[in-house]
Design an enzyme around this catalytic site. Structure first.
Site, PDB file in Angstrom:
ATOM      1  N   CYS A  78       2.968  10.182  12.533  1.00  0.00           N
ATOM      2  CA  CYS A  78       2.494   8.905  13.071  1.00  0.00           C
ATOM      3  C   CYS A  78       3.427   8.398  14.168  1.00  0.00           C
ATOM      4  O   CYS A  78       4.646   8.365  13.993  1.00  0.00           O
ATOM      5  CB  CYS A  78       2.426   7.890  11.939  1.00  0.00           C
ATOM      6  SG  CYS A  78       2.012   6.246  12.500  1.00  0.00           S
ATOM      7  N   CYS A  95       2.048   0.629 -11.997  1.00  0.00           N
ATOM      8  CA  CYS A  95       2.312   0.853 -10.568  1.00  0.00           C
ATOM      9  C   CYS A  95       3.719   0.375 -10.223  1.00  0.00           C
ATOM     10  O   CYS A  95       4.054   0.226  -9.053  1.00  0.00           O
ATOM     11  CB  CYS A  95       1.269   0.159  -9.707  1.00  0.00           C
ATOM     12  SG  CYS A  95       1.143  -1.598 -10.004  1.00  0.00           S
ATOM     13  N   GLU A 112     -10.139  -9.134 -17.913  1.00  0.00           N
ATOM     14  CA  GLU A 112      -9.703  -9.168 -16.517  1.00  0.00           C
ATOM     15  C   GLU A 112      -9.781 -10.615 -16.022  1.00  0.00           C
ATOM     16  O   GLU A 112     -10.683 -11.353 -16.391  1.00  0.00           O
ATOM     17  CB  GLU A 112     -10.640  -8.246 -15.720  1.00  0.00           C
ATOM     18  CG  GLU A 112     -10.782  -8.521 -14.256  1.00  0.00           C
ATOM     19  CD  GLU A 112      -9.523  -8.236 -13.468  1.00  0.00           C
ATOM     20  OE1 GLU A 112      -8.884  -7.198 -13.702  1.00  0.00           O
ATOM     21  OE2 GLU A 112      -9.167  -9.082 -12.614  1.00  0.00           O
ATOM     22  N   CYS A 152       6.160   0.462  11.921  1.00  0.00           N
ATOM     23  CA  CYS A 152       5.133  -0.068  11.027  1.00  0.00           C
ATOM     24  C   CYS A 152       5.680  -0.226   9.617  1.00  0.00           C
ATOM     25  O   CYS A 152       6.524   0.533   9.173  1.00  0.00           O
ATOM     26  CB  CYS A 152       3.956   0.897  11.026  1.00  0.00           C
ATOM     27  SG  CYS A 152       2.677   0.519   9.847  1.00  0.00           S
TER      28      CYS A 152
HETATM   29  N1  SAH Z   1      -7.705  -0.929 -14.510  1.00  0.00           N
HETATM   30  C1  SAH Z   1      -8.277  -1.313 -13.241  1.00  0.00           C
HETATM   31  C2  SAH Z   1      -7.532  -2.435 -12.508  1.00  0.00           C
HETATM   32  C3  SAH Z   1      -6.039  -2.341 -12.448  1.00  0.00           C
HETATM   33  S1  SAH Z   1      -5.265  -3.423 -11.286  1.00  0.00           S
HETATM   34  C4  SAH Z   1      -8.441  -0.095 -12.367  1.00  0.00           C
HETATM   35  O1  SAH Z   1      -7.859   0.951 -12.614  1.00  0.00           O
HETATM   36  O2  SAH Z   1      -9.166  -0.177 -11.374  1.00  0.00           O
HETATM   37  C5  SAH Z   1      -4.769  -4.790 -12.237  1.00  0.00           C
HETATM   38  C6  SAH Z   1      -5.866  -5.775 -12.524  1.00  0.00           C
HETATM   39  O3  SAH Z   1      -5.311  -6.810 -13.348  1.00  0.00           O
HETATM   40  C7  SAH Z   1      -6.460  -6.478 -11.323  1.00  0.00           C
HETATM   41  O4  SAH Z   1      -7.852  -6.328 -11.360  1.00  0.00           O
HETATM   42  C8  SAH Z   1      -6.056  -7.957 -11.508  1.00  0.00           C
HETATM   43  O5  SAH Z   1      -7.046  -8.849 -11.046  1.00  0.00           O
HETATM   44  C9  SAH Z   1      -5.900  -8.051 -12.999  1.00  0.00           C
HETATM   45  N2  SAH Z   1      -5.004  -9.095 -13.552  1.00  0.00           N
HETATM   46  C10 SAH Z   1      -3.873  -9.595 -13.010  1.00  0.00           C
HETATM   47  N3  SAH Z   1      -3.274 -10.448 -13.870  1.00  0.00           N
HETATM   48  C11 SAH Z   1      -4.046 -10.481 -14.992  1.00  0.00           C
HETATM   49  C12 SAH Z   1      -3.944 -11.162 -16.249  1.00  0.00           C
HETATM   50  N4  SAH Z   1      -2.937 -11.976 -16.517  1.00  0.00           N
HETATM   51  N5  SAH Z   1      -4.906 -10.923 -17.167  1.00  0.00           N
HETATM   52  C13 SAH Z   1      -5.934 -10.090 -16.908  1.00  0.00           C
HETATM   53  N6  SAH Z   1      -6.077  -9.424 -15.736  1.00  0.00           N
HETATM   54  C14 SAH Z   1      -5.151  -9.614 -14.791  1.00  0.00           C
END
Ligand code: SAH
Length: 468
Positions: free
Chosen positions: A84, A425, A350, A90
């Protein structure tokens, strides 16, 4: 400056503005080289472990400092040429200059170090746990299905790209090697058309202008394209012409939306989304499960590796068809639906309401009926479920970077599921949370890092904990 400070300053082995040659001994979690000069630590972006570099000290604090790389005197055998052209400026990627195999090794080591240093598991768990080698991609480029680029204006031109490292200065970009090609094309079209039709770019300083961001989502398996134009206020002048041009140049587009964000903040999307043309959602599939995804819902950005990650999570869940499972932080129900096909019943929770709307729609789309979704914070909903008599045999958690709320960890431990599958993550919060669970009767069995974000320092992994 006090006299005392002055004395301390002169005692440092380096001086601000001066150049030195030194050895690089490590890489920080954000990808900067860690250099040593007479026992003093200097962080230097762009340098790699095992290199000898010439650097110029930009800031010297009491116990460490920062430096700019001037010359690589002896390069690492793992150094590669970044493809890149804006890599150095960046803020998007941090590791393009490191060979991919070495990136994977470094990511595994980050997990190893976090569990040892932050989790201090050797204090509380006698048995060893396995940390497997990072599963990488065959082709670690063009993997992202979602991109959000800020728009700005510079000398009467509309530019769009990325923020320069550590700033809010927009760097104009033509191509981004980790995104799908269609994203490049959408950004180019929006820039051209906005300039031609006189649609003003947003100015962060004065909080004026219209176009703030362009967000693009690509369904890798469906070939569908979503474009979201984030605007400052309701007004989007020449919206029809803009829509027509996007559709003409990118006929794979199925959804064009306007998202309104009036806030003076770094949050990209506002609460209100209006349909400009087409569908509210795009469809994509991971393996043989289909998903409808709306603009504001979280959806994993690397669909190829997501499949690998979910298969691993599913294997760790060890389902026979008889289990009750909880999927906390379930997003649009991606992991939930994978689990549901092998479990008796799955509960998903969620916090984003639209995501739960998507999750329910996705269950219906796949004819999956043994799932139940609830909107709320996992740390509040889990205890409520427990009071209602829901007891899980397996719990899957996939929290954002800040990790799990302690109340959630304690409720989970009190429910006593046989297995906990932790998708993370952020190895630092994973380590902190695993420690809490190990102190409450769980054993960390194994961890599998999966590279979801090649060329960047982001580390994703899935961990298995068992009771007893
Ligand atoms: N398991 C899903 C999303 C993971 S990302 C996948 O693999 O696609 C983490 C998610 O947690 C996000 O959607 C975010 O909106 C949610 N989140 C963040 N804080 C939270 C909380 N206190 N209780 C429930 N969900 C939450």
């Amino acid at each position: 400056m006090t006299r005392k400070n002055k004395v301390r300053r002169t005692e440092l082995p380096v001086r601000e503005g001066a150049s030195y040659e030194c050895e690089v001994v490590g890489l920080t979690h954000d990808g900067a080289g860690v250099a040593q000069f007479e026992g003093y630590t200097l962080f230097v972006a762009g340098a790699l472990p095992n290199e000898r570099v010439r650097l110029r000290v930009t800031k010297a604090k009491k116990s460490y400092g920062f430096a700019a790389l001037q010359e690589v005197v002896r390069p690492s055998s793992e150094r590669v040429l970044p493809p890149c052209s804006i890599f150095e400026r960046c803020g998007g990627c941090q590791l393009q200059h490191l060979d991919y195999a070495a990136q994977l090794q470094w990511k595994r080591q980050t997990v190893v170090d976090s569990l040892a240093r932050i989790g201090k598991l050797s204090e509380v768990q006698a048995e060893a746990y396995a940390i497997h080698g990072t599963i990488g991609m065959d082709e670690p480029w063009r993997y992202r299905n979602k991109v959000q680029v800020p728009v700005a204006s510079r000398s009467a031109r509309v530019i769009a790209g990325f923020y320069a490292r550590g700033t809010h200065d927009v760097i104009d970009m033509e191509t981004c090697h980790i995104q799908h090609e269609w994203a490049d094309q959408v950004v180019a079209v929006v820039k051209q058309v906005a300039e031609r039709l006189g649609i003003a770019a947003y100015d962060e300083q004065t909080h004026s202008g219209c176009l703030r961001q362009v967000m693009v989502r690509v369904g890798f398996s469906s070939g569908q394209l979503m474009v979201v134009l984030v605007t400052n206020g309701r007004e989007l002048p020449k919206a029809e012409a803009l829509v027509a041009e996007i559709r003409e140049q990118l006929p794979q587009t199925v959804s064009i939306l306007q998202n309104i964000n009036n806030e003076r903040s770094n949050v990209i999307l506002g609460k209100v989304t209006n349909l400009l043309w087409g569908e509210e959602v795009i469809v994509d599939a991971i393996g043989d499960v289909q998903f409808a995804i709306s603009a504001r819902s979280f959806y994993q950005v690397n669909p190829v590796q997501t499949h690998v990650l979910y298969e691993k999570a599913l294997a760790y869940a060890g389902l026979s068809g008889e289990e009750t499972v909880i999927d906390a932080y379930c997003g649009i129900g991606t992991i939930t639906l994978f689990l549901a096909r092998l479990a008796k019943r799955v509960y998903g929770v969620e916090v984003v309401e639209e995501a739960i709307v998507d999750a329910r729609r996705n269950a219906a789309l796949n004819g999956i009926e043994n799932v139940e979704f609830e909107v709320g914070e996992a740390e509040h909903v889990m205890p409520a479920w427990r009071e209602r008599g829901v007891n899980a045999d397996v719990v899957v958690v996939d929290p954002p970077r800040k990790g799990c709320d302690e109340r959630l960890l304690l409720t989970m431990a009190a429910m006593k599921p046989q297995r906990i599958v932790y998708v993370s993550c952020n190895p630092a919060t994973l380590a902190r949370d695993v420690r809490v669970l190990v102190e409450r009767g769980y054993r960390l069995v194994e961890v599998q890092p999966v590279d979801m974000f090649p060329q960047t320092t982001h580390v994703e992994c899935v961990a298995l904990l068992e009771r007893g």
